[in-house]
Design an enzyme around this catalytic site. Sequence first.
Site, PDB file in Angstrom:
ATOM      1  N   CYS A 142      40.264  50.484  26.623  1.00  0.00           N
ATOM      2  CA  CYS A 142      41.183  50.190  27.736  1.00  0.00           C
ATOM      3  C   CYS A 142      42.647  50.263  27.275  1.00  0.00           C
ATOM      4  O   CYS A 142      43.093  51.304  26.843  1.00  0.00           O
ATOM      5  CB  CYS A 142      40.825  48.843  28.361  1.00  0.00           C
ATOM      6  SG  CYS A 142      41.519  48.659  30.040  1.00  0.00           S
ATOM      7  N   LYS A 163      44.942  48.578  41.882  1.00  0.00           N
ATOM      8  CA  LYS A 163      44.078  48.425  40.711  1.00  0.00           C
ATOM      9  C   LYS A 163      42.824  49.291  40.854  1.00  0.00           C
ATOM     10  O   LYS A 163      42.172  49.292  41.900  1.00  0.00           O
ATOM     11  CB  LYS A 163      43.670  46.959  40.553  1.00  0.00           C
ATOM     12  CG  LYS A 163      42.860  46.680  39.296  1.00  0.00           C
ATOM     13  CD  LYS A 163      42.551  45.185  39.173  1.00  0.00           C
ATOM     14  CE  LYS A 163      41.825  44.880  37.870  1.00  0.00           C
ATOM     15  NZ  LYS A 163      41.539  43.426  37.735  1.00  0.00           N
ATOM     16  N   SER A 192      38.558  48.729  35.136  1.00  0.00           N
ATOM     17  CA  SER A 192      39.377  47.587  35.530  1.00  0.00           C
ATOM     18  C   SER A 192      40.758  47.727  34.905  1.00  0.00           C
ATOM     19  O   SER A 192      41.007  47.258  33.804  1.00  0.00           O
ATOM     20  CB  SER A 192      38.712  46.277  35.080  1.00  0.00           C
ATOM     21  OG  SER A 192      39.490  45.162  35.454  1.00  0.00           O
ATOM     22  N   HIS A 233      35.253  50.343  30.388  1.00  0.00           N
ATOM     23  CA  HIS A 233      34.590  49.163  29.814  1.00  0.00           C
ATOM     24  C   HIS A 233      33.069  49.257  29.829  1.00  0.00           C
ATOM     25  O   HIS A 233      32.402  48.493  30.526  1.00  0.00           O
ATOM     26  CB  HIS A 233      35.027  47.913  30.576  1.00  0.00           C
ATOM     27  CG  HIS A 233      36.455  47.538  30.368  1.00  0.00           C
ATOM     28  ND1 HIS A 233      36.898  46.914  29.222  1.00  0.00           N
ATOM     29  CD2 HIS A 233      37.541  47.701  31.173  1.00  0.00           C
ATOM     30  CE1 HIS A 233      38.200  46.705  29.315  1.00  0.00           C
ATOM     31  NE2 HIS A 233      38.616  47.169  30.476  1.00  0.00           N
ATOM     32  N   GLU A 235      31.341  48.082  27.631  1.00  0.00           N
ATOM     33  CA  GLU A 235      30.867  46.847  26.998  1.00  0.00           C
ATOM     34  C   GLU A 235      30.703  45.691  27.990  1.00  0.00           C
ATOM     35  O   GLU A 235      30.149  44.639  27.635  1.00  0.00           O
ATOM     36  CB  GLU A 235      31.841  46.419  25.887  1.00  0.00           C
ATOM     37  CG  GLU A 235      33.072  45.662  26.329  1.00  0.00           C
ATOM     38  CD  GLU A 235      34.182  46.519  26.940  1.00  0.00           C
ATOM     39  OE1 GLU A 235      35.272  45.972  27.213  1.00  0.00           O
ATOM     40  OE2 GLU A 235      33.960  47.733  27.121  1.00  0.00           O
ATOM     41  N   ARG A 247      38.330  35.534  40.259  1.00  0.00           N
ATOM     42  CA  ARG A 247      39.453  34.892  39.583  1.00  0.00           C
ATOM     43  C   ARG A 247      40.774  35.271  40.244  1.00  0.00           C
ATOM     44  O   ARG A 247      41.642  34.422  40.467  1.00  0.00           O
ATOM     45  CB  ARG A 247      39.473  35.310  38.120  1.00  0.00           C
ATOM     46  CG  ARG A 247      40.666  34.803  37.301  1.00  0.00           C
ATOM     47  CD  ARG A 247      40.852  35.660  36.073  1.00  0.00           C
ATOM     48  NE  ARG A 247      41.199  37.036  36.428  1.00  0.00           N
ATOM     49  CZ  ARG A 247      41.079  38.081  35.600  1.00  0.00           C
ATOM     50  NH1 ARG A 247      40.586  37.911  34.398  1.00  0.00           N
ATOM     51  NH2 ARG A 247      41.435  39.290  36.008  1.00  0.00           N
TER      52      ARG A 247
END
Length: 303
Positions: A142, A163, A192, A233, A235, A247
């Site tokens: 990232c 985003k 992200s 990502h 992972e 969040r």
Amino acid sequence: MPIRIADNLPARRTLEAEGVIVMGETEAARQDIRPLRIALLNLMPDKITTETQIARLLGATPLQIELTLVRLSGHVSKTTSAGHIAEFYRPFDEIQTERFDGLIITGAPVETMAYGEVTYWDELRRIFDWSQTHCHRLLTICWGAMAALHYFHGVPKHPLAAKAHGVFDHEVRASGSPWLRGMSDVVPVPVSRWSEVRSADLPAGLTVLLESEESGLCLVDDPARRALHMLNHLEYDTLTLDTEYRRDGSGPVPRHYYRNDDPANLPRNTWRTHGHQLFGNWINEVYQTTPFDLDDVGAVLQV
């Protein structure tokens, strides 16, 4: 073979519960074997979650891995307890004379800032230089990938109007690459980020491996730097995007993630096997090409 981590690292309990073979420092000391030394420079705010995600993927490979958690020497984390950092992380200044078979650099929540405005940019540049002389292979993730591409090759990052958030299909652009061995023609990957790197800005010598029509670049091979740059990502856990979405409390629903794109439904993990495959391929390539003598790590790789 297992992954070697500190006996009381919180990730150990999680991984053992999942069936990942974990070896503590005491057990590892009894074995007459040279494990692969992998350093993880963890720049993510929730360090414990990221440690677990990376250790899970490294621990699924058939080789013994010794994972060293590394922190910046000149930056104090405000989101992970000082006790955890002090117990499990080593500052870069302490390990910079050592050599590693691999170095992983994570993302960081600073991607909307200019690189020079990041308080630890100077130290990170030193780490990038150090990776070329003291680490055999480099894997960046990232923002870490954006920063590496900028530092090594002058590649700019571009802000996004909104985003990029969701799980997007990525097409294989270099089917013969060892990094993509065993992967499908289309690879779903969690995304992200608030900025992007564009393939049109990449100089000669870099190879695009995975790219999405919706979310752009994902994986770039950088052989001259012995590096692999993953802009997204693989992972991530199943609920990581969900945690980020709830969040933040606002913003678009992560795309192609929840059933029927409805956050009232549970998400489905469609990328787990590809994450294991990528990290397995990376570890295999590290193992196949790293010198047996750690003192020889960092020598120029013939490409």
